[in-house]
Motif scaffolding. Structure first.
Motif, PDB file in Angstrom:
ATOM      1  N   LYS A   1       0.957  -1.239   0.079  1.00  0.00           N
ATOM      2  CA  LYS A   1       0.072  -0.121   0.010  1.00  0.00           C
ATOM      3  C   LYS A   1       0.879   1.283   0.047  1.00  0.00           C
ATOM      4  N   THR A   2       2.016   1.284   0.768  1.00  0.00           N
ATOM      5  CA  THR A   2       2.849   2.423   0.888  1.00  0.00           C
ATOM      6  C   THR A   2       3.430   2.405  -0.873  1.00  0.00           C
TER       7      THR A   2
ATOM      8  N   LYS B   1       1.973   1.662  -3.484  1.00  0.00           N
ATOM      9  CA  LYS B   1       1.033   2.179  -4.320  1.00  0.00           C
ATOM     10  C   LYS B   1       0.540   3.362  -4.140  1.00  0.00           C
ATOM     11  N   THR B   2       0.286   3.827  -3.000  1.00  0.00           N
ATOM     12  CA  THR B   2       0.041   5.193  -2.418  1.00  0.00           C
ATOM     13  C   THR B   2       1.013   6.239  -2.572  1.00  0.00           C
TER      14      THR B   2
ATOM     15  N   THR C   1       2.576   7.214   0.118  1.00  0.00           N
ATOM     16  CA  THR C   1       2.756   7.566   1.365  1.00  0.00           C
ATOM     17  C   THR C   1       2.716   6.440   2.458  1.00  0.00           C
TER      18      THR C   1
ATOM     19  N   TRP D   1       2.470   3.351   4.912  1.00  0.00           N
ATOM     20  CA  TRP D   1       1.514   2.754   5.658  1.00  0.00           C
ATOM     21  C   TRP D   1       2.021   1.807   6.468  1.00  0.00           C
TER      22      TRP D   1
ATOM     23  N   ASN E   1      -2.441   4.428   8.059  1.00  0.00           N
ATOM     24  CA  ASN E   1      -1.745   5.266   7.154  1.00  0.00           C
ATOM     25  C   ASN E   1      -1.181   6.632   7.862  1.00  0.00           C
TER      26      ASN E   1
ATOM     27  N   GLU F   1      -3.515   9.914   8.648  1.00  0.00           N
ATOM     28  CA  GLU F   1      -4.804   9.665   8.459  1.00  0.00           C
ATOM     29  C   GLU F   1      -5.786  10.595   9.281  1.00  0.00           C
TER      30      GLU F   1
ATOM     31  N   LYS G   1       5.320  11.748   2.473  1.00  0.00           N
ATOM     32  CA  LYS G   1       5.495  11.445   1.101  1.00  0.00           C
ATOM     33  C   LYS G   1       6.835  10.592   0.630  1.00  0.00           C
TER      34      LYS G   1
END
Length: 204
Positions: free
Chosen positions: A39-40, A42-43, A45, A47, A58, A61, A68
């Motif tokens: 997820k880190t 992919k996004t 930022t 996780w 996250n 959040e 970033k």
């Protein structure tokens, strides 16, 4: 790289050290599992996996202090990650720039290598969370023209200090100039990492 080659512990976790991409200051340490790492990536930022809550989270959040991703490295034993990030606010839940703000051997709250990022973070927080009586907030309220005027004044005073051959005066005026330049950068939406990247290009 195949993420499966990383060496997770018996609970499927791997420690992740988070470092400021601008200053190399260590901001925090947390744990990731394979899902949070994906997820880190992919996004863009950070996780992590919370061992106490047993769920993914996250960073930023709830606080808005996202991180970033600039790069993700792993060590020679393939059992620890190093995440270089641009923080969008304090990384510690206490409001401190870094979770490592206390020292056994001395005061590290404002280490010289962290100072510019610490100052930038404080100025950004003043913009986002107005504080009555704050000079920084006063500058933001007055707007770009006032900030530019102050940068010009401080630059001139720095030149005069250098012409006067006064080291103490030069240090003082340069510090004022740095501060007002930081206010200008925040006001214009320029990140410290933008400046660092430009300097890297010139070095190459």
């Amino acid at each position: 790289m195949d993420l499966n080659t990383l060496k997770y512990d018996e609970k499927g976790l791997i420690p992740a050290i988070v470092q400021d991409a601008d200053t190399s200051a260590v901001l925090m340490m947390a744990y990731m599992n394979e899902e949070s790492l994906k997820k880190t990536i992919k996004t863009g930022t950070t996780w992590f996996y919370s061992r106490s809550r047993q769920k993914l989270w996250n960073k930023g959040e709830s606080s808005g202090n996202f991180q970033k991703i600039i790069s993700i490295d792993y060590d020679c034993d393939e059992d620890t990650l190093l995440l270089k990030v641009v923080p969008e606010g304090p990384s510690c839940h206490t409001g401190e720039y870094s979770c490592f703000y206390r020292s056994i051997t001395g005061d590290t709250a404002f280490q010289s290598e962290n100072m510019l990022s610490t100052l930038y973070t404080i100025i950004k927080d003043r913009r986002d969370n107005p504080k009555e009586g704050s000079y920084t907030q006063y500058l933001f309220d007055k707007g770009a023209d006032k900030i530019l005027k102050k940068v010009g004044e401080e630059a001139a005073e720095t030149i005069i200090a250098a012409k006067n051959q006064s080291k103490e005066e030069l240090i003082y005026e340069t510090s004022d100039l740095f501060y007002h330049l930081m206010v200008l950068l925040v006001n214009q939406g320029v990140e410290l990492n933008d400046i660092m990247e430009e300097l890297k290009k010139r070095h190459k």
